[in-house]
Design an enzyme around this catalytic site. Sequence first.
Site, PDB file in Angstrom:
ATOM      1  N   GLY A  16      -2.328  -5.127   0.157  1.00  0.00           N
ATOM      2  CA  GLY A  16      -1.506  -4.549  -0.892  1.00  0.00           C
ATOM      3  C   GLY A  16      -1.823  -3.076  -1.047  1.00  0.00           C
ATOM      4  N   VAL A  42      -7.063  -4.538  -0.703  1.00  0.00           N
ATOM      5  CA  VAL A  42      -6.282  -3.518  -1.397  1.00  0.00           C
ATOM      6  C   VAL A  42      -6.534  -2.158  -0.774  1.00  0.00           C
ATOM      7  CG1 VAL A  42      -6.075  -2.254  -3.591  1.00  0.00           C
ATOM      8  CG2 VAL A  42      -6.279  -4.754  -3.603  1.00  0.00           C
ATOM      9  N   LYS A  43      -5.468  -1.377  -0.676  1.00  0.00           N
ATOM     10  CA  LYS A  43      -5.590   0.040  -0.310  1.00  0.00           C
ATOM     11  C   LYS A  43      -5.169   0.863  -1.509  1.00  0.00           C
ATOM     12  CE  LYS A  43      -3.467   3.533   2.716  1.00  0.00           C
ATOM     13  NZ  LYS A  43      -2.576   3.736   3.888  1.00  0.00           N
ATOM     14  N   THR A  44      -6.040   1.751  -1.938  1.00  0.00           N
ATOM     15  CA  THR A  44      -5.718   2.590  -3.091  1.00  0.00           C
ATOM     16  C   THR A  44      -6.336   3.961  -2.897  1.00  0.00           C
ATOM     17  OG1 THR A  44      -5.571   2.573  -5.506  1.00  0.00           O
ATOM     18  CG2 THR A  44      -7.711   2.024  -4.561  1.00  0.00           C
ATOM     19  N   ASP A  47      -8.686   4.192   5.113  1.00  0.00           N
ATOM     20  CA  ASP A  47      -7.470   4.134   5.927  1.00  0.00           C
ATOM     21  C   ASP A  47      -6.899   5.540   5.932  1.00  0.00           C
ATOM     22  OD1 ASP A  47      -5.349   3.272   7.437  1.00  0.00           O
ATOM     23  OD2 ASP A  47      -4.195   2.521   5.738  1.00  0.00           O
TER      24      ASP A  47
END
Length: 296
Positions: free
Chosen positions: A172, A202-204, A251
Amino acid sequence: MPEVDESEKEKQFYTDIPAKSEPFFLKGCNNSDWGMKNRLSRIFDPKSGKTVMLAIDHGYFQGPTTGLERVDVTILPLLPYADTLMLTRGILRTIIPPDFDKGIVLRASGGPSILSELSNEKIAIDIDEAIRLNVSAMAVQVFIGGQMETKSVHNMTRLVDMGNRYGIPTLGVTAVGKEMARDAKYMRLASRIIAELGVTYVKTYYVPEDFDTVVAACPVPIVIAGGKKLPELEALTMAYNAIRDGAAGVDMGRNIFQSESPVAMIKALRKVVHEGENPKTAYDFFLTEMNEAKKG
């Protein structure tokens, strides 16, 4: 009928050695099934528990991004140093060699371009396509607080359901629009909501103040987005601080492929993420590698 076991060697059942039952190395993933864990192990290094993901999916909404005009020229030399590629099926099929044996995180949502409302996305692939491409995870953009918030959350939950059915993790990605505050309060809100609704990780975005609370409040692993291009030392420092505060990896895209020396940058980033190298030492390594490459 099977043949009779006629070996003269005495059978060994090792009754004095308890059977091992070790927890999985990633936060919140211990109850996942074998296929899910196997795919996650292609994304995250089981030794360090971290990942260096190379994001090259920018073209799905903004076309030929600077540094990605010719993926075959600029990105293929980086593949040996990336733990995972995050990309679209179009680039995967047309450019990435099929002997690439590391993780593939497939961009699974899309629709609008930079010319329209970005939050108006839909699921852009079928689960059969993800299976056919042998991906390690599927990525979906989630616009918490955005104009199409509910629609994007629904995209995510549908993708989670499809992925869980076949043992494919869902990443997400928290999308932060211009109108949204980039602070720990927002990152906690967005990350926690999508984790509660089932994403595998999660990527944030990293925020300098209280990012450790974002990680602590999220029951699944968090990787940070690279965001806009920064000077190399700043990008390495951001990665170091994020890992220090509990992130399970980075990322990065523009901070690698728009670097003056992309190969040197991703190698330096690996030292920060997997070896815990401090930013200054990693930056010195970057400069050395860049200068050696120029000589070559």
